[in-house]
Design an enzyme around this catalytic site. Structure first.
Site, PDB file in Angstrom:
ATOM      1  N   CYS A 154     -32.822  16.849   4.588  1.00 51.86           N
ATOM      2  CA  CYS A 154     -32.679  18.156   5.208  1.00 51.86           C
ATOM      3  C   CYS A 154     -31.358  18.212   5.990  1.00 51.86           C
ATOM      4  O   CYS A 154     -30.672  17.209   6.114  1.00 51.86           O
ATOM      5  CB  CYS A 154     -33.825  18.398   6.165  1.00 51.86           C
ATOM      6  SG  CYS A 154     -35.387  17.768   5.590  1.00 51.86           S
ATOM      7  N   ARG A 164     -26.734  21.214  -0.292  1.00 50.95           N
ATOM      8  CA  ARG A 164     -27.630  20.068  -0.398  1.00 50.95           C
ATOM      9  C   ARG A 164     -29.022  20.440  -0.890  1.00 50.95           C
ATOM     10  O   ARG A 164     -29.805  19.563  -1.238  1.00 50.95           O
ATOM     11  CB  ARG A 164     -27.767  19.393   0.975  1.00 50.95           C
ATOM     12  CG  ARG A 164     -26.479  18.767   1.456  1.00 50.95           C
ATOM     13  CD  ARG A 164     -26.580  18.436   2.921  1.00 50.95           C
ATOM     14  NE  ARG A 164     -27.736  17.603   3.188  1.00 50.95           N
ATOM     15  CZ  ARG A 164     -27.738  16.279   3.116  1.00 50.95           C
ATOM     16  NH1 ARG A 164     -26.640  15.660   2.800  1.00 50.95           N
ATOM     17  NH2 ARG A 164     -28.817  15.597   3.377  1.00 50.95           N
ATOM     18  N   TRP A 197     -36.095  20.234   3.475  1.00 49.71           N
ATOM     19  CA  TRP A 197     -36.403  19.826   2.097  1.00 49.71           C
ATOM     20  C   TRP A 197     -37.732  19.112   2.234  1.00 49.71           C
ATOM     21  O   TRP A 197     -37.811  18.030   2.814  1.00 49.71           O
ATOM     22  CB  TRP A 197     -35.281  18.918   1.605  1.00 49.71           C
ATOM     23  CG  TRP A 197     -35.593  18.039   0.444  1.00 49.71           C
ATOM     24  CD1 TRP A 197     -36.155  16.786   0.477  1.00 49.71           C
ATOM     25  CD2 TRP A 197     -35.337  18.300  -0.930  1.00 49.71           C
ATOM     26  NE1 TRP A 197     -36.254  16.288  -0.788  1.00 49.71           N
ATOM     27  CE2 TRP A 197     -35.771  17.180  -1.662  1.00 49.71           C
ATOM     28  CE3 TRP A 197     -34.787  19.395  -1.618  1.00 49.71           C
ATOM     29  CZ2 TRP A 197     -35.661  17.111  -3.052  1.00 49.71           C
ATOM     30  CZ3 TRP A 197     -34.683  19.315  -2.998  1.00 49.71           C
ATOM     31  CH2 TRP A 197     -35.113  18.191  -3.689  1.00 49.71           C
ATOM     32  N   ASN A 250     -34.793  15.161  10.667  1.00 53.06           N
ATOM     33  CA  ASN A 250     -34.635  14.677   9.280  1.00 53.06           C
ATOM     34  C   ASN A 250     -35.233  13.286   9.224  1.00 53.06           C
ATOM     35  O   ASN A 250     -35.056  12.508  10.166  1.00 53.06           O
ATOM     36  CB  ASN A 250     -33.160  14.548   8.896  1.00 53.06           C
ATOM     37  CG  ASN A 250     -32.503  15.887   8.705  1.00 53.06           C
ATOM     38  OD1 ASN A 250     -33.143  16.918   8.780  1.00 53.06           O
ATOM     39  ND2 ASN A 250     -31.194  15.856   8.474  1.00 53.06           N
ATOM     40  N   GLY A 251     -35.862  12.931   8.105  1.00 53.46           N
ATOM     41  CA  GLY A 251     -36.419  11.591   7.970  1.00 53.46           C
ATOM     42  C   GLY A 251     -37.928  11.646   7.822  1.00 53.46           C
ATOM     43  O   GLY A 251     -38.498  12.708   7.521  1.00 53.46           O
ATOM     44  N   GLU A 263     -31.222   3.886 -20.662  1.00 51.77           N
ATOM     45  CA  GLU A 263     -30.733   4.690 -19.536  1.00 51.77           C
ATOM     46  C   GLU A 263     -29.208   4.526 -19.383  1.00 51.77           C
ATOM     47  O   GLU A 263     -28.501   5.501 -19.120  1.00 51.77           O
ATOM     48  CB  GLU A 263     -31.484   4.296 -18.255  1.00 51.77           C
ATOM     49  CG  GLU A 263     -31.009   4.955 -16.978  1.00 51.77           C
ATOM     50  CD  GLU A 263     -31.056   6.477 -16.985  1.00 51.77           C
ATOM     51  OE1 GLU A 263     -31.601   7.077 -17.933  1.00 51.77           O
ATOM     52  OE2 GLU A 263     -30.491   7.069 -16.056  1.00 51.77           O
ATOM     53  N   LYS A 303     -26.510   7.579 -19.639  1.00 51.57           N
ATOM     54  CA  LYS A 303     -25.577   7.872 -18.552  1.00 51.57           C
ATOM     55  C   LYS A 303     -24.164   7.977 -19.096  1.00 51.57           C
ATOM     56  O   LYS A 303     -23.421   8.884 -18.788  1.00 51.57           O
ATOM     57  CB  LYS A 303     -25.672   6.735 -17.525  1.00 51.57           C
ATOM     58  CG  LYS A 303     -25.690   7.070 -16.099  1.00 51.57           C
ATOM     59  CD  LYS A 303     -26.932   7.668 -15.522  1.00 51.57           C
ATOM     60  CE  LYS A 303     -27.511   8.843 -16.214  1.00 51.57           C
ATOM     61  NZ  LYS A 303     -28.799   9.260 -15.748  1.00 51.57           N
ATOM     62  N   GLU A 349     -23.617  11.139 -21.402  1.00 48.69           N
ATOM     63  CA  GLU A 349     -23.704  12.468 -20.802  1.00 48.69           C
ATOM     64  C   GLU A 349     -22.524  12.785 -19.899  1.00 48.69           C
ATOM     65  O   GLU A 349     -22.139  13.947 -19.795  1.00 48.69           O
ATOM     66  CB  GLU A 349     -25.047  12.703 -20.111  1.00 48.69           C
ATOM     67  CG  GLU A 349     -25.229  12.139 -18.718  1.00 48.69           C
ATOM     68  CD  GLU A 349     -26.573  12.531 -18.080  1.00 48.69           C
ATOM     69  OE1 GLU A 349     -27.207  11.648 -17.507  1.00 48.69           O
ATOM     70  OE2 GLU A 349     -26.980  13.701 -18.169  1.00 48.69           O
ATOM     71  N   HIS A 379     -31.603  -5.161 -38.660  1.00 48.87           N
ATOM     72  CA  HIS A 379     -32.345  -4.327 -39.603  1.00 48.87           C
ATOM     73  C   HIS A 379     -31.571  -3.057 -39.951  1.00 48.87           C
ATOM     74  O   HIS A 379     -32.159  -2.095 -40.461  1.00 48.87           O
ATOM     75  CB  HIS A 379     -33.731  -3.996 -39.036  1.00 48.87           C
ATOM     76  CG  HIS A 379     -34.550  -5.234 -38.813  1.00 48.87           C
ATOM     77  ND1 HIS A 379     -35.074  -5.960 -39.853  1.00 48.87           N
ATOM     78  CD2 HIS A 379     -34.869  -5.896 -37.675  1.00 48.87           C
ATOM     79  CE1 HIS A 379     -35.721  -7.023 -39.355  1.00 48.87           C
ATOM     80  NE2 HIS A 379     -35.591  -7.004 -38.041  1.00 48.87           N
ATOM     81  N   LYS A 412     -28.966  20.770 -14.568  1.00 45.20           N
ATOM     82  CA  LYS A 412     -29.741  19.859 -13.719  1.00 45.20           C
ATOM     83  C   LYS A 412     -31.232  20.027 -13.970  1.00 45.20           C
ATOM     84  O   LYS A 412     -31.982  19.064 -13.995  1.00 45.20           O
ATOM     85  CB  LYS A 412     -29.416  20.129 -12.248  1.00 45.20           C
ATOM     86  CG  LYS A 412     -30.087  19.159 -11.270  1.00 45.20           C
ATOM     87  CD  LYS A 412     -29.519  17.760 -11.400  1.00 45.20           C
ATOM     88  CE  LYS A 412     -30.239  16.711 -10.602  1.00 45.20           C
ATOM     89  NZ  LYS A 412     -30.002  15.356 -11.153  1.00 45.20           N
TER      90      LYS A 412
END
Ligand code: AGP
Length: 608
Positions: A2, A27, A74, A100-101, A481, A485, A488, A504, A603
């Protein structure tokens, strides 16, 4: 996560804090609020939705206020809503806090405070703080805040205004950033530098355990035990755009560095004092867990790759079939589902169309559903029967990094909770794995410190047109992954292969122009992997190997070696993905790609 802003001085304080808040808008948030000191009382205005809405509500409302704070939330504890928006106050409204936290012990504190007659207005962890301050208040606000903070466990950046201290703003930090902006006869405070930059470039960055009292002409910092401390004044030279990214060139690079904190935050509040995973994170009854006879992990893209790691980690110990499935396939292939099936949906955004459709299919089939979701209040987090929030904070770059790592942590924690409930792991084994998980942030930090070596590799291979990522077992999951990355954000052709599959078919493509990333982090598969490395070496491909510390064999057959700190095989994916993220990043940077917003990608993929 946040955003927090605060001001004390001669200007219209509410205008300043709302303006500061806009600088943190990038953010992401779900609600916002303001507190201002007016005529000896604290007025609070909050609203769900955009800052613009809050700005309209407070426009011209408190022109006389000279002390104010504001917050964008958030959601982590409690859904996005106006009552859950910050700031929060005590029973009397005399101590008002933005935070925040995560306050880890908020449930027990809330229970104790309720028993002593305190009344709560929200579902948040934060609200215990102003009530604690209220209880501790004996005439000195600073002392009361200090004592309250000593009672909480967890992470916080807090800013507080009080009707008992007309000329002061209070702030404290533990594991969550907070900066003071120094003005002439005025002071600013914010969770992030961009919020103070339009007003001043002279800042003090608070350290963990610091408590600050801001007055028009004074900033005084002490430690939580009351001892005074001096912090250096820094001159910020970044421009506003760079400041949004905390001085980084791209959000992706910043988010890669956020990963140690994302791991800690995802574990926060989920481990018991005995070192076990709190079984309540599953949200399911022990009876239902014991009755499960099949599990599917369903997701898209990076989240699917986290599901693959779960399959490996869970299936070995749970003793029932565990399948990882692409949501776009799962939803149309009539999988075998009944009331003893658990379908786990993994999604950073919680809005991915195929994953949402898979959730509907699972529910229609009578399965239990569990979401592993980063965005609280998203469709998946509302519609899944049970939810585990990953607590990685907002991820802005389209390419997922810290959300993936926090999904892995979620997968490990949930897997351990399932194993315990089904009596497939002893308390001692579980505690040993949890202890290894707790070491990961430090180990990821050590991998990040090796960035220069990865930059050199990126410079050497920036002209290469084909990358193969090879691995076995969990290394194959990470290879997928790593390849995603790279393609993309750099647009370089890359694909992942189960190393044993090369001969193979794909081996036909291997020539001296191909770069192979060989993941060899799994001790139990090391010999097999070395044979595969030799296969590609024999076709003149260049080999970059990812090895665990202590492996002296794989380097002998490799051209380049990236060494990772060692942990148990099952946790190596968390360490192995980091150099692959850095490699993708630096290749894309050298090729001058649009790193944070790659072409053709979004996103949140809310359409099929
Ligand atoms: C990963 O870098 C991608 N941005 C993409 O694969 C992403 O993981 C996928 O679209 C799933 O998104 P979700 O986690 O929000 O559901």
């Amino acid at each position: 996560m946040c955003g927090i802003t605060g001001y004390i001085g001669k200007r219209e304080a509410v205008r300043v804090v709302v303006d500061q808040l806009r600088r943190l808008e990038y953010r992401g948030y779900d609600s916002a609020g303001v507190a201002a000191r007016v005529d000896g009382r604290i007025d609070v205005v909050k609203s769900e939705g955009k800052i613009a809405r809050l700005a309209m509500m407070v426009d011209g409302a408190f022109p006389e206020a000279r002390v104010a704070l504001a917050h964008t939330r958030w959601a982590t504890h409690g859904r996005p809503s106006t009552p859950n928006a910050h700031p929060h106050g005590d029973c009397s409204g005399q101590f008002v806090i933005a935070h925040n936290g995560i306050i880890e012990n908020y449930l027990e504190l809330r229970e104790q405070l309720s028993e002593r007659g305190h009344r709560f207005q929200s579902e948040t962890d934060t609200e215990v703080l102003p009530h604690l301050v209220e209880e501790r208040f004996r005439g000195c606000v600073e002392t009361a805040l200090r004592e309250a903070l000593r009672e909480v466990r967890g992470s916080y950046a807090v800013v507080m205004v009080s009707s008992h201290a007309p000329d002061a703003l209070f702030a404290a930090r533990q594991d969550s950033p907070l900066v003071i902006g120094l003005g002439e006869g005025e002071q600013f405070i914010a969770s992030d530098i961009p919020a103070v930059l339009p007003y001043t470039r002279r800042v003090i960055v608070l350290e963990d355990g610091d408590l600050a009292v801001l007055r028009e002409n004074e900033v005084r910092i002490t430690r939580l035990d009351g001892s005074p401390v001096q912090r250096p004044i820094l001159e910020v030279t970044w421009d506003a755009a760079a400041a949004e990214k905390g001085g980084y060139a791209h959000f992706m690079r910043k988010e890669i560095d956020d990963q140690p904190a994302a791991i800690r935050d995802t574990m926060r509040g989920r481990i018991t004092a005995e070192g076990a995973v709190d079984p309540r994170i599953l949200g399911m009854s022990a009876e239902r867990i014991r009755a499960l006879n099949r599990i599917y992990l369903v997701a898209c893209g990076t989240a699917y790759h986290a599901g693959l790691v779960a399959k490996h980690f869970w299936e070995r110990r749970l003793g029932i079939p565990v399948e990882a499935d692409l949501a776009s396939e799962f939803r149309y292939r009539d999988p075998a589902i009944d009331e003893n099936t658990l379908v786990v949906l993994i999604s950073q955004s919680g809005e991915t169309a195929d994953t949402r459709a898979a959730l509907r299919a699972a529910r229609a089939g009578g399965a239990a559903t569990l979401g592993i979701v980063n965005v609280v209040g998203s469709t998946l987090s509302r519609e899944a029967e049970h939810v585990f929030h990953t607590q990685a904070g907002p991820e802005i770059c389209v390419a997922s990094t810290k959300a993936y790592v926090s999904q892995l942590i979620g997968v490990y924690l949930l897997g351990l909770a399932l194993m315990r409930q089904r009596e497939r792991i002893t308390a001692a084994e579980e505690a040993a794995i949890v202890a290894d998980l707790a070491r990961l942030p430090e180990q990821v930090q050590a991998v990040l410190a090796n960035e220069d070596a990865i930059v050199r590799i990126a410079e050497r291979f920036a002209g290469c047109r084909d990358f193969f990522f090879l691995g076995r077992g969990l290394d194959y999951c990470v290879a997928m992954e790593g390849a995603l990355k790279l393609k993309e954000i750099s647009y370089i052709h890359s694909e992942a292969l189960a190393a044993g599959e090369m001969k193979h078919g794909t081996l036909a493509l291997v020539t001296q122009d191909v770069c192979t990333l060989c993941l060899a982090t799994q001790a139990r598969l090391q010999e097999k992997m070395i044979s595969n490395v030799k296969e590609v070496k024999a076709r003149d491909a260049t080999v970059i190997s990812l090895v665990r510390a202590g492996d002296t064999e794989t380097p002998k057959v490799s051209d380049y070696v990236i060494e990772l700190p060692a942990t148990r095989d099952e946790l190596m994916p968390v360490l192995a993905i980091v150099p692959l993220q850095l490699l993708a990043y630096h290749l894309a940077r050298i090729l001058e790609r649009e790193i944070d917003q790659p072409r053709n990608l979004a996103k949140s993929v809310t359409v099929e």
